[in-house]
Design a protein around this motif. Structure first.
Motif, PDB file in Angstrom:
ATOM      1  N   ARG A 252      14.707 -10.162 -74.880  1.00  0.00           N
ATOM      2  CA  ARG A 252      15.821 -10.344 -73.954  1.00  0.00           C
ATOM      3  C   ARG A 252      16.481  -9.020 -73.558  1.00  0.00           C
ATOM      4  O   ARG A 252      17.277  -8.971 -72.651  1.00  0.00           O
ATOM      5  CB  ARG A 252      16.840 -11.338 -74.510  1.00  0.00           C
ATOM      6  CG  ARG A 252      17.532 -10.953 -75.782  1.00  0.00           C
ATOM      7  CD  ARG A 252      18.164 -12.187 -76.420  1.00  0.00           C
ATOM      8  NE  ARG A 252      18.867 -11.870 -77.633  1.00  0.00           N
ATOM      9  CZ  ARG A 252      20.160 -11.609 -77.683  1.00  0.00           C
ATOM     10  NH1 ARG A 252      20.886 -11.611 -76.591  1.00  0.00           N
ATOM     11  NH2 ARG A 252      20.734 -11.333 -78.829  1.00  0.00           N
ATOM     12  N   PHE A 253      16.113  -7.940 -74.248  1.00  0.00           N
ATOM     13  CA  PHE A 253      16.684  -6.636 -73.888  1.00  0.00           C
ATOM     14  C   PHE A 253      15.707  -5.792 -73.072  1.00  0.00           C
ATOM     15  O   PHE A 253      16.042  -4.693 -72.663  1.00  0.00           O
ATOM     16  CB  PHE A 253      17.070  -5.848 -75.141  1.00  0.00           C
ATOM     17  CG  PHE A 253      18.099  -6.533 -75.967  1.00  0.00           C
ATOM     18  CD1 PHE A 253      19.407  -6.654 -75.521  1.00  0.00           C
ATOM     19  CD2 PHE A 253      17.770  -7.078 -77.196  1.00  0.00           C
ATOM     20  CE1 PHE A 253      20.353  -7.296 -76.285  1.00  0.00           C
ATOM     21  CE2 PHE A 253      18.711  -7.722 -77.961  1.00  0.00           C
ATOM     22  CZ  PHE A 253      20.011  -7.834 -77.506  1.00  0.00           C
ATOM     23  N   ARG A 256      16.789  -4.193 -69.962  1.00  0.00           N
ATOM     24  CA  ARG A 256      18.032  -3.408 -69.993  1.00  0.00           C
ATOM     25  C   ARG A 256      17.748  -1.917 -69.876  1.00  0.00           C
ATOM     26  O   ARG A 256      16.773  -1.414 -70.429  1.00  0.00           O
ATOM     27  CB  ARG A 256      18.792  -3.663 -71.312  1.00  0.00           C
ATOM     28  CG  ARG A 256      19.268  -5.091 -71.467  1.00  0.00           C
ATOM     29  CD  ARG A 256      20.372  -5.393 -70.470  1.00  0.00           C
ATOM     30  NE  ARG A 256      21.540  -4.599 -70.716  1.00  0.00           N
ATOM     31  CZ  ARG A 256      22.588  -5.028 -71.426  1.00  0.00           C
ATOM     32  NH1 ARG A 256      22.590  -6.244 -71.935  1.00  0.00           N
ATOM     33  NH2 ARG A 256      23.626  -4.259 -71.614  1.00  0.00           N
ATOM     34  N   GLU A 257      18.668  -1.256 -69.195  1.00  0.00           N
ATOM     35  CA  GLU A 257      18.509   0.192 -68.972  1.00  0.00           C
ATOM     36  C   GLU A 257      18.390   0.942 -70.306  1.00  0.00           C
ATOM     37  O   GLU A 257      17.615   1.865 -70.460  1.00  0.00           O
ATOM     38  CB  GLU A 257      19.729   0.697 -68.202  1.00  0.00           C
ATOM     39  CG  GLU A 257      19.588   2.097 -67.664  1.00  0.00           C
ATOM     40  CD  GLU A 257      20.926   2.668 -67.221  1.00  0.00           C
ATOM     41  OE1 GLU A 257      20.966   3.872 -66.985  1.00  0.00           O
ATOM     42  OE2 GLU A 257      21.903   1.911 -67.132  1.00  0.00           O
ATOM     43  N   ALA A 258      19.179   0.487 -71.280  1.00  0.00           N
ATOM     44  CA  ALA A 258      19.215   1.173 -72.575  1.00  0.00           C
ATOM     45  C   ALA A 258      17.902   1.071 -73.325  1.00  0.00           C
ATOM     46  O   ALA A 258      17.569   1.932 -74.135  1.00  0.00           O
ATOM     47  CB  ALA A 258      20.330   0.598 -73.430  1.00  0.00           C
ATOM     48  N   VAL A 259      17.171   0.030 -73.048  1.00  0.00           N
ATOM     49  CA  VAL A 259      15.973  -0.231 -73.841  1.00  0.00           C
ATOM     50  C   VAL A 259      14.704   0.168 -73.102  1.00  0.00           C
ATOM     51  O   VAL A 259      13.772   0.711 -73.694  1.00  0.00           O
ATOM     52  CB  VAL A 259      15.936  -1.732 -74.221  1.00  0.00           C
ATOM     53  CG1 VAL A 259      14.676  -2.060 -74.983  1.00  0.00           C
ATOM     54  CG2 VAL A 259      17.174  -2.088 -75.030  1.00  0.00           C
TER      55      VAL A 259
END
Lengths: 282, 139
Positions: A252-253, A256-259
């Motif tokens: 689910r991540f 995401r930009e962070a991941v």
């Protein structure tokens, strides 16, 4: 040129005065080929250097920070006037009692755009704020006007060395001083714009590192743990089951930009998946 | 799976689970051995841990990204303001007044430098706070 001069020139070249030596020798060559006195030859070679800079300026709209023509002119000025005199010229340029005002029309938009073009081609398409590019264009225009005024001043063309002429007429030295100051201002803009872009890169790197680090803080332990289990071939069913749960939770991540793009969620998990699968098949 | 008692104990001990979870699994292992009950508890402990990590991580990433975005925005606005001020101040100066222009540009560059330091320090602080909070919550 005698042996002593050759040795002296070599020594000066070794301490970074190669362009000054070149100017000195060009003047000697000019004297010989044109059968002129030293002072006149020196003036002509110096003006040649000035004209080369003016040519660069009119063809590019700016004197680049790595301009060879400007380096040669600077070396010529060093050779003729020495650093002490040049410092004095800069001081005189700031003195309204010495520096003669000069009417320089403001830069036009196409002139500013030429400076912007210079920045864009040297800094990956990026340009500084308008006030900075306009100031650089204004300074360039002023340099051009001052060079013309200096070269065409009848006092310069008179007898005697150019150095002694400037000693008698401090306003002429102030013109040179103003040229140095304007060029310095342009170089400063360029240097600080480079620093500005370096800051952007630093922050982009910081953000990426912080995101990687946060990801690793949470997920590295589980990934390492399951990897160790799988590598040892222990509890393969468990390793496989845990990997499945981990993948489900981390999926689910993945957008995401962070991941996205972190090594842990990219290659590490993929490698771990292959490892578990291979051990299970064997 | 294995029935090697030593390996199972080591696996629990060296795991990243909380001390409480480890203790529960040890108890379950003592009680049920390598039965399905133990393995069910084993998987449940890890699944719960992953879920907890997921929630903490999601929150941390949200905080970091949204706050970082605000810092970026504040920095961009500060720059915009400084550029407008520069434009205004420099417009009042005679273009041949190099000393006057230099003083205006010096002030501008100094303010830009300060804004960059502020942005950088705030970003570092944000990272440190986010990481500390996250690590505390993960346990």
């Amino acid at each position: 040129m005698g042996f002593k001069d050759t040795i002296e020139d070599l020594g000066r070249k070794m301490i970074g005065q190669g362009d000054e030596v070149r100017f000195k020798n060009d003047v000697l060559e000019y004297e010989r080929t044109h059968r002129l006195g030293h002072d006149e030859a020196e003036r002509n070679v110096l003006f040649d250097r000035m004209r080369n800079v003016e040519l660069e300026l009119s063809s590019n709209g700016i004197i680049s920070s790595d301009s060879k023509d400007f380096d040669l002119l600077q070396a010529a000025l060093n050779e003729v006037f020495g650093s002490k005199n040049q410092e004095q010229y800069s001081k005189d340029a700031a003195d309204p009692a010495i520096f003669r005002s000069i009417a320089v029309p403001p830069s036009t938009l196409p002139e500013v755009n030429r400076v912007r073009g210079y920045y864009a081609s040297n800094f990956g398409g990026k340009t500084p704020p308008f006030a900075v590019t306009k100031d650089s264009a204004d300074n360039m225009k002023m340099i051009q006007a001052l060079m013309t005024r200096f070269e065409t001043d009848p006092r310069i063309a008179g007898a005697g060395s150019i150095e002694s002429t400037l000693a008698l007429h401090s306003d002429l030295g102030a013109d040179l001083g103003k040229i140095f100051e304007a060029k310095k201002a342009v170089e400063r803009h360029e240097r600080l714009f480079g620093k500005d872009l370096a800051f952007e890169q630093t922050m982009a790197n910081f953000k990426k590192t912080a995101q990687n680090s946060l990801t690793e803080m949470v997920w590295k332990a589980p990934v390492d743990y399951i990897t160790t289990m799988a590598k040892k071939g222990l509890f393969m069913k468990s390793a496989s089951g845990l990997l499945g749960s981990l993948m489900k939770e981390t999926a689910r991540f993945s957008g995401r930009e962070a991941v996205a793009g972190t090594k842990l969620f990219g290659s590490s998990l993929k490698a771990l998946g292959s490892l578990v699968k291979n051990k299970m098949i064997r | 799976m294995t029935d090697n008692v030593q390996e199972i104990v080591k696996m629990i001990d060296t795991s990243f689970l909380s001390d409480g979870d480890k203790e529960t699994l040890r108890e379950e292992f003592k009680k049920s051995g390598t039965s399905d009950t133990f393995w069910t508890a084993f998987h449940a402990a890890f699944e719960n841990d992953f879920k907890k990590r997921g929630a903490v991580f999601g929150e941390a990433v949200d905080t970091f990204e949204s706050t970082y975005h605000l810092l970026e925005k504040a920095y961009a606005e500060k720059r915009q303001h400084l550029e407008e001020k520069l434009e205004n101040d420099i417009g009042k100066i005679d273009p041949i007044n190099t000393a006057g222009k230099e003083s205006i540009f010096s002030a501008y560059y100094l303010e830009i430098d300060n804004a960059q330091n502020q942005f950088q320090n705030d970003a570092k602080e944000l990272y440190a706070e986010t990481a500390t909070t996250m690590v505390k919550k993960v346990g």
